[in-house]
Scaffold this active site. Sequence first.
Site, PDB file in Angstrom:
ATOM      1  CB  CYS A  80     -46.434  56.203  52.855  1.00 53.73           C
ATOM      2  SG  CYS A  80     -44.922  56.691  53.672  1.00 53.73           S
ATOM      3  CD  GLU A  81     -47.360  61.212  47.689  1.00 56.68           C
ATOM      4  OE1 GLU A  81     -47.427  60.697  46.564  1.00 56.68           O
ATOM      5  OE2 GLU A  81     -47.912  62.286  47.983  1.00 56.68           O
ATOM      6  CG  HIS A  82     -45.684  61.809  52.966  1.00 58.48           C
ATOM      7  ND1 HIS A  82     -46.942  61.611  53.482  1.00 58.48           N
ATOM      8  CD2 HIS A  82     -45.811  62.736  51.998  1.00 58.48           C
ATOM      9  CE1 HIS A  82     -47.804  62.394  52.852  1.00 58.48           C
ATOM     10  NE2 HIS A  82     -47.143  63.083  51.943  1.00 58.48           N
ATOM     11  CG  HIS A  83     -42.196  58.544  55.978  1.00 56.22           C
ATOM     12  ND1 HIS A  83     -43.538  58.860  56.100  1.00 56.22           N
ATOM     13  CD2 HIS A  83     -41.526  59.456  56.731  1.00 56.22           C
ATOM     14  CE1 HIS A  83     -43.672  59.911  56.902  1.00 56.22           C
ATOM     15  NE2 HIS A  83     -42.475  60.290  57.288  1.00 56.22           N
ATOM     16  CD  GLN A 121     -55.573  54.285  54.115  1.00 52.30           C
ATOM     17  OE1 GLN A 121     -54.646  54.209  54.899  1.00 52.30           O
ATOM     18  NE2 GLN A 121     -56.809  53.989  54.465  1.00 52.30           N
ATOM     19  CG  HIS A 149     -50.233  54.433  56.941  1.00 50.53           C
ATOM     20  ND1 HIS A 149     -49.990  55.083  55.752  1.00 50.53           N
ATOM     21  CD2 HIS A 149     -51.555  54.160  56.956  1.00 50.53           C
ATOM     22  CE1 HIS A 149     -51.124  55.211  55.082  1.00 50.53           C
ATOM     23  NE2 HIS A 149     -52.087  54.665  55.793  1.00 50.53           N
ATOM     24  CB  CYS A 151     -44.249  56.097  57.869  1.00 50.36           C
ATOM     25  SG  CYS A 151     -45.904  56.623  57.427  1.00 50.36           S
TER      26      CYS A 151
HETATM   27 ZN    ZN Z   1     -45.376  57.848  55.559  1.00 51.03          ZN
END
Ligand code: ZN
Length: 188
Positions: A80-83, A121, A149, A151
């Site tokens: 995931c690009e956020h975490h 996703q 996920h 995260c």
């Molecule tokens: Zn994430």
Amino acid sequence: MLTAPDPQRLAGLVRQLLVELGEDPDREGLLKTPERVAKALTFLTQGYRQTPQEVLNGAVFESTANNMVIVRDIEVYSLCEHHMLPFYGRCHVGYIADGKVVGLSKIARIVDCFARRLQIQERLTEEIAHAIQEITHAEGVGVVMNCAHLCMMMRGVEKQNAMTVTSSVLGSFRKDPGVRAEFMSLVR
Ligand code: ZN
């Protein structure tokens, strides 16, 4: 397309990260960790250095068939690009050809080409659908993805059993409710 990261520079950054986290990068168990992490991250992001056309390697064939083809349960592993934490699960890809079909094993390669990047996703699902559409000029394309996920599971809301389902439908899969219903029933 991006060039591959410099292995030493990347390992140096991982070493700094270990120090910042309060670890001793010189203790025995961590000695080779920066190199290993650098190698793993390079592999997990190799999609940046690939195009769908390249992984396809010419495996597009003329065909008069125009029934629905479905490849189910393709394993997906992405970050995931956020975490920068993994999300993983299964992807189902269907299309109705309009003169051109793609080698079945290549569909999984196209999935990997986009999954091995920092992703969300929703975008991953759309990119796969659009790539298949562009390559085959299919009458319709559908992609459904079901992922867990890390995260969400290991931090944040700590929901271990939540699955995220995304779908992208193009062409007849979007316009024709019957086609879409057939696809959804076959991938469920
Ligand atoms: Zn994430």
